[in-house]
Every structure is written in C-alpha cells, then in structure tokens.
Write a protein that holds these residues in place. Sequence first.
Motif, PDB file in Angstrom:
ATOM      1  N   LYS A  73      41.083  35.090  30.628  1.00 26.86           N
ATOM      2  CA  LYS A  73      42.315  33.782  30.633  1.00 26.86           C
ATOM      3  C   LYS A  73      43.377  34.074  31.162  1.00 26.86           C
ATOM      4  O   LYS A  73      43.989  35.064  30.865  1.00 26.86           O
ATOM      5  CB  LYS A  73      42.306  33.506  29.219  1.00 26.86           C
ATOM      6  N   TYR A  74      43.776  33.101  32.039  1.00 27.02           N
ATOM      7  CA  TYR A  74      44.962  33.154  32.672  1.00 27.02           C
ATOM      8  C   TYR A  74      45.849  31.888  32.526  1.00 27.02           C
ATOM      9  O   TYR A  74      45.235  30.834  32.872  1.00 27.02           O
ATOM     10  CB  TYR A  74      44.844  33.349  34.347  1.00 27.02           C
ATOM     11  N   ASP A  75      47.013  32.007  31.990  1.00 32.21           N
ATOM     12  CA  ASP A  75      47.897  30.892  31.706  1.00 32.21           C
ATOM     13  C   ASP A  75      49.151  30.882  32.859  1.00 32.21           C
ATOM     14  O   ASP A  75      49.518  31.998  32.956  1.00 32.21           O
ATOM     15  CB  ASP A  75      48.366  31.013  30.444  1.00 32.21           C
ATOM     16  N   GLY A  76      49.961  29.663  32.775  1.00 32.10           N
ATOM     17  CA  GLY A  76      51.246  29.642  33.683  1.00 32.10           C
ATOM     18  C   GLY A  76      50.846  28.803  34.663  1.00 32.10           C
ATOM     19  O   GLY A  76      51.959  29.050  35.667  1.00 32.10           O
ATOM     20  N   PHE A  77      49.819  28.346  35.111  1.00 35.03           N
ATOM     21  CA  PHE A  77      49.762  27.179  36.305  1.00 35.03           C
ATOM     22  C   PHE A  77      50.341  25.932  36.053  1.00 35.03           C
ATOM     23  O   PHE A  77      50.817  25.491  34.777  1.00 35.03           O
ATOM     24  CB  PHE A  77      48.052  27.076  36.464  1.00 35.03           C
ATOM     25  N   ARG A  78      50.875  25.536  37.283  1.00 39.37           N
ATOM     26  CA  ARG A  78      51.380  24.069  37.121  1.00 39.37           C
ATOM     27  C   ARG A  78      50.172  23.002  37.456  1.00 39.37           C
ATOM     28  O   ARG A  78      49.141  23.256  37.890  1.00 39.37           O
ATOM     29  CB  ARG A  78      52.445  23.879  38.503  1.00 39.37           C
ATOM     30  N   GLU A  79      50.444  21.875  36.882  1.00 33.33           N
ATOM     31  CA  GLU A  79      49.362  20.516  36.929  1.00 33.33           C
ATOM     32  C   GLU A  79      48.904  20.319  38.507  1.00 33.33           C
ATOM     33  O   GLU A  79      47.803  20.226  38.887  1.00 33.33           O
ATOM     34  CB  GLU A  79      49.929  19.551  36.300  1.00 33.33           C
ATOM     35  N   SER A  80      50.110  20.359  39.218  1.00 34.65           N
ATOM     36  CA  SER A  80      49.793  20.124  40.692  1.00 34.65           C
ATOM     37  C   SER A  80      48.876  21.245  41.465  1.00 34.65           C
ATOM     38  O   SER A  80      48.522  20.989  42.597  1.00 34.65           O
ATOM     39  CB  SER A  80      51.204  20.190  41.266  1.00 34.65           C
ATOM     40  N   GLU A  81      48.920  22.462  40.986  1.00 34.53           N
ATOM     41  CA  GLU A  81      47.896  23.382  41.415  1.00 34.53           C
ATOM     42  C   GLU A  81      46.517  23.345  41.238  1.00 34.53           C
ATOM     43  O   GLU A  81      45.452  24.144  41.798  1.00 34.53           O
ATOM     44  CB  GLU A  81      48.508  24.868  41.030  1.00 34.53           C
ATOM     45  N   PHE A  82      45.953  22.226  40.421  1.00 37.06           N
ATOM     46  CA  PHE A  82      44.528  21.961  40.279  1.00 37.06           C
ATOM     47  C   PHE A  82      43.767  21.871  41.266  1.00 37.06           C
ATOM     48  O   PHE A  82      42.823  22.284  41.714  1.00 37.06           O
ATOM     49  CB  PHE A  82      44.329  21.066  38.955  1.00 37.06           C
ATOM     50  N   ASP A  83      44.277  20.903  42.054  1.00 39.14           N
ATOM     51  CA  ASP A  83      43.453  20.423  43.413  1.00 39.14           C
ATOM     52  C   ASP A  83      43.282  21.707  44.498  1.00 39.14           C
ATOM     53  O   ASP A  83      42.400  21.875  44.969  1.00 39.14           O
ATOM     54  CB  ASP A  83      44.325  19.421  44.123  1.00 39.14           C
ATOM     55  N   LYS A  84      44.338  22.406  44.453  1.00 38.07           N
ATOM     56  CA  LYS A  84      44.416  23.332  45.531  1.00 38.07           C
ATOM     57  C   LYS A  84      43.360  24.680  45.025  1.00 38.07           C
ATOM     58  O   LYS A  84      42.499  25.197  45.643  1.00 38.07           O
ATOM     59  CB  LYS A  84      45.769  24.004  45.498  1.00 38.07           C
ATOM     60  N   LEU A  85      43.231  24.875  43.786  1.00 38.03           N
ATOM     61  CA  LEU A  85      42.291  25.820  42.861  1.00 38.03           C
ATOM     62  C   LEU A  85      40.879  25.268  43.125  1.00 38.03           C
ATOM     63  O   LEU A  85      39.918  26.147  43.192  1.00 38.03           O
ATOM     64  CB  LEU A  85      42.672  25.955  41.675  1.00 38.03           C
ATOM     65  N   SER A  86      40.882  24.035  42.671  1.00 34.82           N
ATOM     66  CA  SER A  86      39.614  23.472  42.916  1.00 34.82           C
ATOM     67  C   SER A  86      38.816  23.421  44.291  1.00 34.82           C
ATOM     68  O   SER A  86      37.604  23.830  44.205  1.00 34.82           O
ATOM     69  CB  SER A  86      39.504  21.876  42.327  1.00 34.82           C
ATOM     70  N   ASP A  87      39.551  23.013  45.222  1.00 28.22           N
ATOM     71  CA  ASP A  87      38.952  23.133  46.494  1.00 28.22           C
ATOM     72  C   ASP A  87      38.683  24.794  46.941  1.00 28.22           C
ATOM     73  O   ASP A  87      37.733  24.896  47.735  1.00 28.22           O
ATOM     74  CB  ASP A  87      40.023  22.802  47.396  1.00 28.22           C
ATOM     75  N   PHE A  88      39.378  25.628  46.461  1.00 23.73           N
ATOM     76  CA  PHE A  88      39.278  26.935  46.738  1.00 23.73           C
ATOM     77  C   PHE A  88      38.037  27.328  46.067  1.00 23.73           C
ATOM     78  O   PHE A  88      37.222  28.300  46.728  1.00 23.73           O
ATOM     79  CB  PHE A  88      40.419  27.825  46.438  1.00 23.73           C
ATOM     80  N   PHE A  89      37.569  27.168  44.972  1.00 22.34           N
ATOM     81  CA  PHE A  89      36.531  27.456  44.127  1.00 22.34           C
ATOM     82  C   PHE A  89      35.416  26.870  44.856  1.00 22.34           C
ATOM     83  O   PHE A  89      34.534  27.656  45.021  1.00 22.34           O
ATOM     84  CB  PHE A  89      36.558  26.991  42.826  1.00 22.34           C
ATOM     85  N   LYS A  90      35.341  25.667  45.261  1.00 21.78           N
ATOM     86  CA  LYS A  90      34.081  25.009  45.965  1.00 21.78           C
ATOM     87  C   LYS A  90      34.020  25.985  47.290  1.00 21.78           C
ATOM     88  O   LYS A  90      32.832  25.851  47.669  1.00 21.78           O
ATOM     89  CB  LYS A  90      34.550  23.574  46.183  1.00 21.78           C
ATOM     90  N   ALA A  91      35.017  26.048  48.129  1.00 18.79           N
ATOM     91  CA  ALA A  91      34.802  26.655  49.260  1.00 18.79           C
ATOM     92  C   ALA A  91      34.417  28.218  49.432  1.00 18.79           C
ATOM     93  O   ALA A  91      33.480  28.437  49.921  1.00 18.79           O
ATOM     94  CB  ALA A  91      35.996  26.448  50.200  1.00 18.79           C
ATOM     95  N   HIS A  92      34.740  28.980  48.545  1.00 16.42           N
ATOM     96  CA  HIS A  92      34.867  30.482  48.478  1.00 16.42           C
ATOM     97  C   HIS A  92      33.769  30.787  47.522  1.00 16.42           C
ATOM     98  O   HIS A  92      33.023  31.958  47.775  1.00 16.42           O
ATOM     99  CB  HIS A  92      35.947  31.123  48.599  1.00 16.42           C
ATOM    100  N   TYR A  93      33.618  30.246  46.465  1.00 15.85           N
ATOM    101  CA  TYR A  93      32.753  30.799  45.070  1.00 15.85           C
ATOM    102  C   TYR A  93      31.717  29.805  44.951  1.00 15.85           C
ATOM    103  O   TYR A  93      30.920  30.303  44.115  1.00 15.85           O
ATOM    104  CB  TYR A  93      34.089  30.998  43.909  1.00 15.85           C
ATOM    105  N   ARG A  94      31.909  28.544  45.402  1.00 17.52           N
ATOM    106  CA  ARG A  94      30.592  27.728  45.240  1.00 17.52           C
ATOM    107  C   ARG A  94      30.369  27.395  43.924  1.00 17.52           C
ATOM    108  O   ARG A  94      29.473  27.225  43.365  1.00 17.52           O
ATOM    109  CB  ARG A  94      29.452  28.177  45.889  1.00 17.52           C
TER     110      ARG A  94
END
Length: 706
Positions: A73-94
């Motif tokens: 579990k990792y905390d401390g992200f901003r709400e605006s960083e969700f799109d960036k993380l979501s795209d990264f997970f789709k592209a690299h981790y599927r």
Amino acid sequence: MADTLEFNEIYQEVKGSMNDGRLRLSRQGVIFKNSKTGKVDNIQASELAEGVWRRVALGHGLKLLTKNGHVYKYDGFRESEFDKLSDFFKAHYRLELAEKDLCVKGWNWGTVRFGGQLLSFDIGEQPVFEIPLSNVSQCTTGKNEVTLEFHQNDDAEVSLMEVRFYVPPTQEDGVDPVEAFAQNVLSKADVIQATGDAICIFRELQCLTPRGRYDIRIYPTFLHLHGKTFDYKIPYTTVLRLFLLPHKDQRQMFFVISLDPPIKQGQTRYHFLILLFSKDEDISLTLNMNEEEVEKRFEGRLTKNMSGSLYEMVSRVMKALVNRKITVPGNFQGHSGAQCITCSYKASSGLLYPLERGFIYVHKPPVHIRFDEISFVNFARGTTTTRSFDFEIETKQGTQYTFSSIEREEYGKLFDFVNAKKLNIKNRGLKEGMKQSYDEYADSDEDQHDAYLERMKEEGKIREENANDSSDGSGEETDESFNPGEEDDDVAEEFDSNASASSSSGDGDSDRDEKKPAKKAKIVKDRKPRKKQQESKKGKDPNAPKRPMSAYMLWLNASRERIKSDHPGISITDLSKKAGELWKAMSKEKKEEWDRKAEDARKDYEKAMKEYSVGSKSESSRAEKSKKKKKKQEKQMKVKAEKKGASSKSSSSTKSPAKSASESFKSKEFVSSDESSSAESKKEDSEDEGAASPPPSSEDSASGSD
C-alpha cells in the motif's frame, strides 16, 4: 509515453506506520526505497496481479496485490495523477487500475473475505477495512469469538493491539465456523512457533548486544537466541543487513545483524545483534537435513557437513537463510594499517568502520549511517587536547553524530576517503587548541573552502608581519635615540666643569659643595627622559597604511548586505557559513576578478608603505636633531647657573671679616680671573662639540666685580 514514473514523498503503510520514501515505476516493475532505513522493495512486473486506486487520509492511495498473495500500500498521490498511472499500468503491466472507495457507513456487521494474505471486512461490495495476515502475531478462539493479536511497530504513534470478531453459530457440513475462521488466519499469519528440529545449533556464543552468552538455534524461518535469562525469536524477514567486521587487534571478528523492527527487552530496543568471535576458534558443523534437502533448498550455498572458523560458519549459514549479502569493509586502511578507526561516541570507546556505502560504529551503541542519508560531514578539533580531532556527521533529517578522540594521524586517510566518496565537507570552524594544526589541515583540504580557516590564516599573517615590523622599527628607533658617544660627552662635560672649578679654587670644601648637585643633575637628565621615550615608542603608529584584504574578504565586504537581505535575521556565524558556501560555488572567472582587485590593493599598499617609511625616517631625523639641540641648550643653561652660584659664594667669602687661619686670602681680581679661565675652558669644550653658544665669561666677570 515515458518508460518510468517517479514520485517523491510517497508513504508506505507498514504495520500501522507510514514510512516516507520514493516510488519508481518502470517496465521491469515497481521499486520503493525507504528514506529512513534505505530498505528497497522490488516488485517484478510479472508478479503484479491487481492494482486498486482509492481515496485515503493522505490524498489518494495505490494498493498492489501480487500473485503470491502479498499486499503493498502506497499513499500520498494527487488526484490528478490517476490518469497518468492508469495509462502506465495499461501500457506496461497490462492491468486495469480499478477505482474502489472504502465504505464509510460505520457499520460493524458485514462479511469477512480471505484473499491471499489479506483479510477484508466488507459491507456489501465495499471494503470497510483490511488486515494483512502477516501482521498477526497470535490467534485465539473462544465461544463464537476469534481474537487476533498483532505485531507492534515502535515507529507507529498509535498501535492496534487486537481485534475481536463475533462469528454466528452455524453448522455447515459439520464444520465449526470459529475454527474455520482461525485456521484461515493461522495459515497466513506470522506466528513464530518453534516446531520441529533446528537446522543447526551454535553453543555459547559471545553476544555484545544484547550482552551475554547465547545458544543460537537456526530454524528455517527464524533465529532463536536462548540465554540464561532471556530468549529472543528473530524472523529472517526482519533482518535488514549483515556485516562481518575485523577487530583492530586482527585476532577477533564482529558479526553484526541489523534488525527492523528491533528485538525488545522490557523498554529497551536492540536494532543490532552483535556477535564477537575469535579467529582461532574452529568448528565442524553438520546440518540436521539430508543432502538432497540441503541441495534443493540452498542450491549449493551450504553443504551437509562443513568445517572452518566459527565466524565463517555462522556468517555462511546466515547468508544462505536470510538471502542477503554480507557487507565487509572496503579499501579503507587507517594509519595503523587497520580497516577501522578508534574513537569515542557518547562517552564510550569503540571502532568506526568506513564502508563502501556508509559508516558503521561498534559497539555501544551501534550506529549505521548510509551515505545517501548524510547531509554533510565535519572535521573539528576537541577542546581537551591537540593530539586528536572529532568527526561529525549530520543527516538530512537533522540528526548529528559526533565521533571524538580520533588520533590526529588518522586525519589524512579519513579525509581522503570522505573526499573520494564525494560527501559534503562543511567545516564550521576549528575549536580551541588548534593553532598548531592550521597548516596541516589546509594542505589536505585544498579542494574545499573554509571561510573561517581562511580568515584565521589571514589574521595570523597580519599578526606575524606586525610583530616583525614592530621589532624592526623599535630596533632602528632605539639605535637612533641611544648614542653611546653622546652619553660619554655628557658625562665628560659634567666632569670637566667640576674639575676646572675644583682645580682653580684649590679648596676641598668648595669642590665638594659643587660636585654634589652635579651628580644629582646627571642622574635625572640621563635616565628619566630615556624611559619616557621608550614607553612612547611601544604603541602602533595610527598614520601607518592599513594592510590590504584578501580576495575573499573584499568579496565578503561587498556581498554582506546582499546576503543579509536574502536571509533576513541571519546570525553572524551563519552568515560566515553561507558566505563560504557561496564563495566555494563561485566560478573561476568571478574569483579571478576579485583576485585582481586584491592584487591592486596589495600594490597600492606597498607603494604607500614605501612613502610612509621614507617620510617616517625624515621626521625621525628632524625630531632627533631638535632633541639634540634642546639637550645642548639645557646643558648650557645649567652651566650658567653653576657659575653664578660659584661667583656668589666667592664674593661673599671676600666680604666676611672673620677668616680661619688655614684659609688663604683671595682678592676680587683673583676670583674674576679664575672664573674667566674656567669659562674659557668651557667654551673650548663646547666649540669642539660643534654647539654654538654665547661665551658667559664677560657676564660672569661683571657680576663678580659687582
């Protein structure tokens, strides 16, 4: 899209404590580095099974589940960083980064689900809270109740001690729901139970912290320390690092085990387990496993039968079971040839080991400092002796460690090591008792700028030059003011005048009367003025040119107000430190500009000094001539007074009617001629010395005739 994403000031939840660090996501996986302990968690991309985004207390959080059931579990992200993380997970981790919010209804009735190593208490489809089963230290059952106890974390401000679940009494296929609940918990819980036989046992090992003799029993998942008073069970998952350090006497070895969380003894916490071995002690070891099991589990790192030094066997077994590297001293070598430095920390003597990536001090209390958490180091001199120095380390969190009483011969080796590791060296000024080591420190500290040291050296040069100038000047002035020839002439004049008077008078009584005041006048005239002259020459001439400042001091005077405006309320010492940092960071071109100004100031000073020296010599010569002239006039006036007194005495003697039989009669003509003869002799003496004075014979003869 970028191949990596990096986030600072991210917090990892571990047993109720939020540990700050840095998180990096790459194609290979997820890496989190703890800022406090330096521990690195590496999750391979192929192991990721699920990613969940949700709102938490510290903004937004990311929960990662792996295929083997572990939860991160990792905390401390901003709400605006969700799109960036979501795209990264789709592209690299599927993987699809799912959004799931926690239920905040406040109900205490729901459903418990076990998934991997996670217990989730849900209301409907939303989770209320989750418990990592690895945090459970004990599980007990009662009538329709299950109680979970947890491992304590000293870093957490508030610790959860236990949780009780009420399980309704239902019978399904003859299975007790309470026992089923407990078995699901115990199958994943981190409950340490000494079941089965130990792999091997080491008897009566000397332990420095905690102090005593302990039997060490090696189990597959934990280490058991059995002593006369205390027992400790140390899971291998709590071992951070292993160190094997040679003692300075080259006959003993330290084996250090770094623990997080530490082992506890009452209110005392032991973050390090330190064992002391003798190099001469050997052992033959047989593992309590068959050869196939040893080969399958340890993959050639251990064998069933081993023999060698005791410290080698212990370190080899621990390395295989913990699966961590053993840290040994690097290429550092002290003045005596040892790989450590003798010093004191908190009034206890010990050994400081410079490692490839940090420092470790053993043994009381043990301290491990990594290079990446060091803000700066400082070399300082102690106040009690000049034969040792202090080594100070300040971390980025503001913690300061002072290792004192280090031999002066170790300075060069330690400084070269620190400089090679590119650690910041920030000397804040040397303490008292360091006058003899300025040059020694300046030679080895060429690459670092120390404003305080430079200022002290500049002032030392000025004091030395002033001392030389004052000694040279006082010697010249003394030679000019003190002339043995003049002193002899003064004595001769006094003696000649007295001698002429006595010889012409032919009377012993008048001779003694005239000699006494002459001797007194000689003492007053010769001694007192010379003392005053010497006292007046001790002070420094206020009209002398001021010495030029160095390039750094010129720059500091010009930049002092700007530094004060940039840092309001800064103290004098902090201003000097800040100025030293700015000067050190200044480019060579800017420093050359101030060097030219300093050179110009030096040339102006030399020119002014030449003019001053010429003028001071001419003034001193004129003053000396005036003093000589005044001195001659005083002598002449004194001679006149003596002659007048002698003439008055002779005239009174001729007028008195009563004379003794022994005295001879003297006429006025005889007295006047006698006085004139003495005046003529005095005139000849004064002409020989080159002093122009009016002849007093005519006046004296006139007074005598009267």
